[in-house]
Design an enzyme around this catalytic site. Sequence first.
Site, mmCIF file in Angstrom:
data_model
loop_
_atom_site.group_PDB
_atom_site.id
_atom_site.type_symbol
_atom_site.label_atom_id
_atom_site.label_comp_id
_atom_site.label_asym_id
_atom_site.label_seq_id
_atom_site.Cartn_x
_atom_site.Cartn_y
_atom_site.Cartn_z
ATOM 1 C CB SER A 1 78.013 74.062 -73.828
ATOM 2 O OG SER A 1 77.342 75.017 -74.422
ATOM 3 C CE LYS B 1 71.742 80.676 -86.322
ATOM 4 N NZ LYS B 1 73.179 80.713 -86.013
ATOM 5 C CB ILE C 1 77.733 72.385 -82.273
ATOM 6 C CG1 ILE C 1 76.553 71.450 -82.612
ATOM 7 C CG2 ILE C 1 78.388 72.663 -83.476
ATOM 8 C CD1 ILE C 1 75.345 71.712 -83.251
ATOM 9 C CE1 TYR D 1 69.433 80.460 -83.517
ATOM 10 C CE2 TYR D 1 68.362 78.755 -85.228
ATOM 11 C CZ TYR D 1 69.437 79.167 -84.408
ATOM 12 O OH TYR D 1 70.565 78.251 -84.507
ATOM 13 C CB SER E 1 69.320 76.962 -88.283
ATOM 14 O OG SER E 1 68.208 76.241 -88.077
ATOM 15 C CB THR F 1 73.131 71.624 -78.050
ATOM 16 O OG1 THR F 1 72.087 72.419 -78.788
ATOM 17 C CG2 THR F 1 73.850 70.824 -79.328
#
Length: 322
Positions: free
Chosen positions: A50, A205, A52, A201, A175, A234
């Site tokens: 799903s 990254k 990107i 997160y 990100s 998304t």
Amino acid sequence: MSWYRNTVWFVKGLREYTRGGYESASKHFNPADVEVDVSGRSFLVTGSNSGIGKATAKEIARRGGTVHLVCRNKERAKVAQEEIMTETGNQNIFLHIVDISNPKKVWKFAEKFRKEHKLNVLINNAGCMVNNRELTEDGLEKNFATNTLGTYILTTALLPLLEKEADARVITVSSGGMLVQKLNISDLQSENGTFDGTMVYAQNKRQQVVLTEKWAKAHRNIHFSIMHPGWADTPAVRSAMPDFYEKMKNSLRTEAQGADTVLWLAVSAEATKLPSGLFFQDRQPVATHLPLASTHSPPEDEEKLMAMLEEFSQKFRSSSPG
């Protein structure tokens, strides 16, 4: 300084990361860069059922590439595989069911893949943002296990395969959130303080940026890059950041717009004319630190991160069959 970093990042995001930012940047794109035939080249895309990942896999398939989809959910992955084959007419779309948060399974998969396939381009797209601290069956914090350790193991394990090929590439989907984080090697599993999934997160990254820069220096015949897709609509954004999605949904990029730079880095000749190890946004290298944000780390911290990840990875490799 965290309030400063967050504010500057969000203002920058409103200007550059939304659909309007993509539309402005794309006026300067050369369409011919991605109008290429990649028949005979092999691409592995993680998290490709799903968002990107799927958008990237589909565009590579349109250009004739052999695509290996690495996904966690078998049912959703089979639907994506069928959709890609039907829409592109490319039947060289192969499915591998692997949970990137499980280091033993990542090792097992990579070792088997190395014996059976060739690989020209690895695209590390799989990721997660879990908003409450969860542990995997191995006792690893789930965001770290997926975003950092899983990416480290898969890439490290497949480097020997990539080393054999001409024009080998590794692209990692990061990100812009990493701009608000300074590398923190003292708490890789977020055991201390209040748990904030968004910041964990973002820290992961930032770690991916360091990995990319380190790999680029160590493996000169592979082109490494890392990129920010902008703020795209998304399934992952809708589920992990529902409040953000509600506020921004009318301004978010499409999945294809978010995937554009991944595709460009994966297939264009122009991408590899630029130095290895750079961070990209909308087909352009951009800074990995905001001005005055105090997010630079001493080299010894970056070396320590690599050593810690290697130690983690080998622990799980030794208990892995194959």
